[in-house]
Scaffold this motif. Structure first.
Motif, PDB file in Angstrom:
ATOM      1  N   ILE A   1       0.836  -1.204   0.000  1.00 51.00           N
ATOM      2  CA  ILE A   1       0.000   0.000   0.000  1.00 51.00           C
ATOM      3  C   ILE A   1       0.869   1.252   0.000  1.00 51.00           C
ATOM      4  O   ILE A   1       0.651   2.198  -0.772  1.00 51.00           O
ATOM      5  CB  ILE A   1      -0.953  -0.017   1.209  1.00 51.00           C
ATOM      6  CG1 ILE A   1      -2.002  -1.126   1.050  1.00 51.00           C
ATOM      7  CG2 ILE A   1      -1.630   1.345   1.380  1.00 51.00           C
ATOM      8  CD1 ILE A   1      -2.854  -1.351   2.284  1.00 51.00           C
ATOM      9  N   ASP A   2       1.873   1.256   0.870  1.00 50.16           N
ATOM     10  CA  ASP A   2       2.758   2.424   0.963  1.00 50.16           C
ATOM     11  C   ASP A   2       3.496   2.669  -0.354  1.00 50.16           C
ATOM     12  O   ASP A   2       3.673   3.826  -0.785  1.00 50.16           O
ATOM     13  CB  ASP A   2       3.764   2.223   2.096  1.00 50.16           C
ATOM     14  CG  ASP A   2       3.111   2.234   3.471  1.00 50.16           C
ATOM     15  OD1 ASP A   2       1.971   2.713   3.582  1.00 50.16           O
ATOM     16  OD2 ASP A   2       3.749   1.742   4.429  1.00 50.16           O
ATOM     17  N   TYR A   3       3.927   1.604  -0.990  1.00 52.62           N
ATOM     18  CA  TYR A   3       4.670   1.745  -2.247  1.00 52.62           C
ATOM     19  C   TYR A   3       3.782   2.357  -3.333  1.00 52.62           C
ATOM     20  O   TYR A   3       4.218   3.263  -4.063  1.00 52.62           O
ATOM     21  CB  TYR A   3       5.190   0.377  -2.707  1.00 52.62           C
ATOM     22  CG  TYR A   3       6.039   0.447  -3.958  1.00 52.62           C
ATOM     23  CD1 TYR A   3       7.398   0.725  -3.884  1.00 52.62           C
ATOM     24  CD2 TYR A   3       5.480   0.253  -5.222  1.00 52.62           C
ATOM     25  CE1 TYR A   3       8.184   0.802  -5.025  1.00 52.62           C
ATOM     26  CE2 TYR A   3       6.250   0.334  -6.371  1.00 52.62           C
ATOM     27  CZ  TYR A   3       7.598   0.609  -6.268  1.00 52.62           C
ATOM     28  OH  TYR A   3       8.365   0.697  -7.410  1.00 52.62           O
ATOM     29  N   MET A   4       2.547   1.911  -3.436  1.00 57.65           N
ATOM     30  CA  MET A   4       1.664   2.430  -4.478  1.00 57.65           C
ATOM     31  C   MET A   4       1.291   3.880  -4.226  1.00 57.65           C
ATOM     32  O   MET A   4       1.220   4.689  -5.160  1.00 57.65           O
ATOM     33  CB  MET A   4       0.410   1.560  -4.586  1.00 57.65           C
ATOM     34  CG  MET A   4       0.672   0.149  -5.084  1.00 57.65           C
ATOM     35  SD  MET A   4      -0.832  -0.735  -5.567  1.00 57.65           S
ATOM     36  CE  MET A   4      -1.118  -0.048  -7.205  1.00 57.65           C
ATOM     37  N   LEU A   5       1.043   4.221  -2.979  1.00 55.96           N
ATOM     38  CA  LEU A   5       0.696   5.606  -2.668  1.00 55.96           C
ATOM     39  C   LEU A   5       1.866   6.547  -2.944  1.00 55.96           C
ATOM     40  O   LEU A   5       1.667   7.691  -3.369  1.00 55.96           O
ATOM     41  CB  LEU A   5       0.268   5.719  -1.200  1.00 55.96           C
ATOM     42  CG  LEU A   5      -1.084   5.097  -0.838  1.00 55.96           C
ATOM     43  CD1 LEU A   5      -1.324   5.168   0.663  1.00 55.96           C
ATOM     44  CD2 LEU A   5      -2.233   5.781  -1.595  1.00 55.96           C
ATOM     45  N   ALA A   6       3.082   6.066  -2.735  1.00 56.45           N
ATOM     46  CA  ALA A   6       4.261   6.911  -2.944  1.00 56.45           C
ATOM     47  C   ALA A   6       4.592   7.109  -4.413  1.00 56.45           C
ATOM     48  O   ALA A   6       5.231   8.103  -4.780  1.00 56.45           O
ATOM     49  CB  ALA A   6       5.467   6.301  -2.232  1.00 56.45           C
TER      50      ALA A   6
ATOM     51  N   SER B   1      -8.418   3.906  -1.453  1.00 56.26           N
ATOM     52  CA  SER B   1      -9.355   2.787  -1.558  1.00 56.26           C
ATOM     53  C   SER B   1      -9.035   1.924  -2.772  1.00 56.26           C
ATOM     54  O   SER B   1      -9.125   0.686  -2.720  1.00 56.26           O
ATOM     55  CB  SER B   1     -10.795   3.304  -1.658  1.00 56.26           C
ATOM     56  OG  SER B   1     -10.959   4.115  -2.819  1.00 56.26           O
ATOM     57  N   ASP B   2      -8.636   2.585  -3.848  1.00 55.33           N
ATOM     58  CA  ASP B   2      -8.272   1.862  -5.067  1.00 55.33           C
ATOM     59  C   ASP B   2      -6.962   1.104  -4.867  1.00 55.33           C
ATOM     60  O   ASP B   2      -6.804  -0.029  -5.329  1.00 55.33           O
ATOM     61  CB  ASP B   2      -8.134   2.845  -6.233  1.00 55.33           C
ATOM     62  CG  ASP B   2      -8.533   2.234  -7.561  1.00 55.33           C
ATOM     63  OD1 ASP B   2      -9.214   1.196  -7.550  1.00 55.33           O
ATOM     64  OD2 ASP B   2      -8.161   2.795  -8.606  1.00 55.33           O
TER      65      ASP B   2
ATOM     66  N   VAL C   1      -3.883  -3.896  -4.200  1.00 64.33           N
ATOM     67  CA  VAL C   1      -2.940  -4.683  -3.411  1.00 64.33           C
ATOM     68  C   VAL C   1      -3.541  -6.042  -3.059  1.00 64.33           C
ATOM     69  O   VAL C   1      -2.881  -7.087  -3.189  1.00 64.33           O
ATOM     70  CB  VAL C   1      -2.535  -3.907  -2.129  1.00 64.33           C
ATOM     71  CG1 VAL C   1      -1.923  -4.847  -1.097  1.00 64.33           C
ATOM     72  CG2 VAL C   1      -1.552  -2.795  -2.472  1.00 64.33           C
ATOM     73  N   GLU C   2      -4.780  -6.037  -2.632  1.00 65.42           N
ATOM     74  CA  GLU C   2      -5.426  -7.295  -2.253  1.00 65.42           C
ATOM     75  C   GLU C   2      -5.702  -8.167  -3.466  1.00 65.42           C
ATOM     76  O   GLU C   2      -5.731  -9.399  -3.359  1.00 65.42           O
ATOM     77  CB  GLU C   2      -6.693  -6.995  -1.460  1.00 65.42           C
ATOM     78  CG  GLU C   2      -6.370  -6.360  -0.110  1.00 65.42           C
ATOM     79  CD  GLU C   2      -7.587  -5.994   0.714  1.00 65.42           C
ATOM     80  OE1 GLU C   2      -8.716  -6.028   0.169  1.00 65.42           O
ATOM     81  OE2 GLU C   2      -7.422  -5.674   1.909  1.00 65.42           O
ATOM     82  N   ARG C   3      -5.866  -7.551  -4.616  1.00 67.72           N
ATOM     83  CA  ARG C   3      -6.000  -8.312  -5.860  1.00 67.72           C
ATOM     84  C   ARG C   3      -4.710  -9.068  -6.165  1.00 67.72           C
ATOM     85  O   ARG C   3      -4.743 -10.248  -6.507  1.00 67.72           O
ATOM     86  CB  ARG C   3      -6.338  -7.361  -7.003  1.00 67.72           C
ATOM     87  CG  ARG C   3      -6.166  -7.949  -8.384  1.00 67.72           C
ATOM     88  CD  ARG C   3      -6.400  -6.910  -9.448  1.00 67.72           C
ATOM     89  NE  ARG C   3      -6.026  -7.400 -10.767  1.00 67.72           N
ATOM     90  CZ  ARG C   3      -6.327  -6.795 -11.904  1.00 67.72           C
ATOM     91  NH1 ARG C   3      -7.009  -5.674 -11.879  1.00 67.72           N
ATOM     92  NH2 ARG C   3      -5.944  -7.288 -13.054  1.00 67.72           N
TER      93      ARG C   3
END
Length: 613
Positions: free
Chosen positions: A528-533, A540-541, A546-548
């Protein structure tokens, strides 16, 4: 645009379609018992050409495969399986499937590959590869992870039962067929619960966050009255041609089906998940944490990408691409005059209302407008187009919370149902305006709709290829299609170009995260942190993505790796043909034989290029 048949002639394709099986071959194929033993197969070899033998074999292979996948039969327009559901999960059924694969492997050995050309050669190579890969995969206990929050036959069944999917509800027989199919579903669901229970004992479970997302999908169908059920949809839309007595009888049957069979089955599964499975689901996330998980993930890479790449190689490719795309995003930031660093620009794009629609209706309307714009420009790069249309539609409420931001469903082969470009309107802040052009290209035209609908319309293509596919081809093509945006006169607005970069960045990050989770021990929060950065995606997306990746090991690798291979083949073709290179002819060659494993596609393109020089 030209029909597929005309395009084949006009582009000088050397691989003629083998055509449908003639009456004589059909008679032979119908005598299945004649060909089901090696001795019988050897006897008939002298009577048929190698291509005729293969025609018979692949027709029988597909027909027999539908007994294992009756849902696929319904999607492909085969009505004889409309009253049957997926076989229960059992050792006996796994052994039957393995015997099925081995039987066709043995039969394939009797066909002389050296005598095959064109579509026949492709079919031989594809079937040989698929059979070996399917058998290899049976060593892994995937039956203990039969469903997840992203996918499973439980969701397909709900879609069928709503009356809004491929299950027909036009005749009394159609309604009765679904009642029989529902009985099969209840038995299958009980076997799912048993298999997941076994998984608890053997340490093979879904990660806890995924299990928690799965449980509400079952609880949603535990209703107090039949009228409140999703499965009441077909009763609300009973055909006017039915007599009053027929309507009364069907309504009574469906009330009983829903309240006495379906609701108890869903409640049993919901309770099992809540009371036993979730408390015992694992705290780790990757396949590398499962028994024999490293080999299992390597298989998933091979299955999904059709390429021979290691997890480390893929991870490094992803890191490099993420860095490259970030540099391109910075250029957009500077172009639009934003004052601040890239992280601040991402926050601006996430939080500013100007980049989002206020209502689901506005969002859907915007995609309908972009559809018209893109469709008008496709002749610039394509000589072919599917006959089937597509429509833009919001994702159904019952699956919206866990569904992807966008997806595509293929049209009915008989033309009775268009292709569907689904937009998830659950969270409007996950659907920015700047994704309009690139997402439409990917999911619809010239992306998934072009490729999948065309595949279903190719004359003479065996059914196992017409209704089959490869993630790396389908998703690789769709991402490659996005790269054509500027050539189509799109992405002229800097924010729309940013949308293209954002979509490509999503696919690049997938290479990092998928391998990170399943080969390098990454945690859910780390992903999650990597994608947000590294993106402007809504949180939410990001969580859903990530869970996918955690749920579908290897699937997310297909997009970027498939795009790389198709672009590599385009570069090769341009280099080899020089001034003779025709982009429309190249696209025809990529699409005209349906989805292919990447190594087989590469060999096919090289053979074609040799005929053009």
């Amino acid at each position: 645009m030209k029909s597929i048949k005309l395009a084949l002639v006009a582009s000088g394709v050397m691989f003629a379609l083998s055509g449908c099986i003639n009456t004589e071959l059909s008679d032979i194929a119908n005598s299945t018992s004649q060909l089901n033993t090696p001795n019988a197969q050897a006897t008939i070899v002298s009577e048929l050409s190698s291509e005729q033998q293969l025609d018979v074999l692949v027709a029988q292979y597909y027909d027999e495969s539908l007994t294992f996948k009756p849902i696929n039969a319904t999607y492909s327009g085969r009505s004889e399986f409309n009253d049957t559901f997926t076989p229960t999960i059992s050792k006996q059924n796994r052994e039957k499937k393995a015997a099925f694969y081995k039987k066709y492997q043995q039969r394939l050995r009797y066909i002389d590959k050296a005598q095959l050309t064109g579509q026949a050669l492709l079919s031989y190579e594809i079937l040989k590869r698929d059979l070996a890969l399917n058998l290899e995969g049976m060593q892994f206990p995937s039956y203990m992870l039969p469903i997840n929050q992203m996918a499973g036959s439980h969701n397909t069944f709900a879609g069928f039962g709503s009356g809004q999917s491929a299950q027909p509800f036009n005749t009394v027989e159609d309604y009765n067929n679904f009642i029989k199919r529902s009985e099969g579903f209840v038995q299958w669901l009980a076997s799912v619960q048993s298999s997941m229970d076994q998984g608890i004992d053997e340490g093979i479970t879904l990660p806890k966050p995924l299990a928690k997302k799965l449980q509400p999908q079952f609880a949603a169908h535990v209703v107090q009255s039949a009228e409140d059920s999703l499965f009441w949809g077909p009763i609300k839309n009973l055909p006017s041609s039915f007599s009053a007595e027929q309507k009364q009888q069907i309504t009574a049957k469906y009330r009983t089906l829903i309240m006495e069979k379906l609701v108890p089955a869903y409640k049993s599964m919901s309770d099992f998940l809540a009371n036993k499975y979730i408390p015992n689901s694992r705290e780790t996330f990757g396949y590398s944490d499962l028994p024999n998980g490293k080999a299992w993930y390597e298989y998933q890479i091979k299955k999904n990408t059709t390429l021979s790449l290691s997890a480390n190689e893929i991870h490094d490719i992803g890191l490099s691409e993420v860095s490259r795309i970030l540099s391109e995003m910075k250029k957009v930031k500077d172009t639009v005059g934003f004052k601040g660093d890239l992280a601040a620009f991402f926050d601006h794009l996430r939080d500013s209302d100007e980049f989002y629609y206020n209502t689901p209706q506005e969002l859907i309307a915007a995609y309908e407008n972009v559809k018209q714009k893109i469709d008008a420009r496709l002749p610039l790069l394509f000589d072919i187009a599917p006959k089937a249309p597509y429509v833009v539609k919001a994702v159904e409420v019952y699956r919206a919370q866990s569904a992807a931001g966008a997806s595509y469903a293929s049209p009915a082969p008989d033309g009775s149902r268009p292709g569907i470009f689904y937009i998830n309107t659950f969270n409007l802040k996950a659907q920015p305006k700047f994704l309009l052009e690139t997402l439409s290209i990917h999911e619809a035209a010239p992306g998934h709709h072009f490729q999948i609908a065309l595949q279903q319309e190719i004359e003479g293509l065996p059914d196992f290829r017409k209704f089959g596919g490869y993630t790396v081809f389908a998703e690789g093509w769709a991402l490659y299609a996005e790269s054509l945006g500027k050539e189509l006169g799109l992405f002229t607005d800097p924010y729309m170009w940013y949308g293209r970069l954002a979509d490509e960045q999503l696919r690049a990050m997938r290479l990092v995260l998928d391998t990170g989770f399943h080969a390098k021990g990454w945690t859910r929060q780390q992903g999650i942190d990597y994608m947000l950065a590294n993106s402007s995606m809504a949180k939410s997306d990001v969580i859903a993505e990530v869970e996918r990746y955690i749920a579908w090991p290897g699937q997310a690798l297909s997009y970027k790796l498939g795009q790389f291979k198709i672009q590599q083949l385009r570069d090769y073709t341009q280099k080899e043909l020089g001034d003779k290179f025709d982009i429309k002819a190249f696209h025809t060659q990529i699409l005209i034989d349906g989805a292919l494993p990447m190594p087989i596609l590469e060999e096919k393109i090289k053979r074609w290029v040799a005929t053009q020089q």
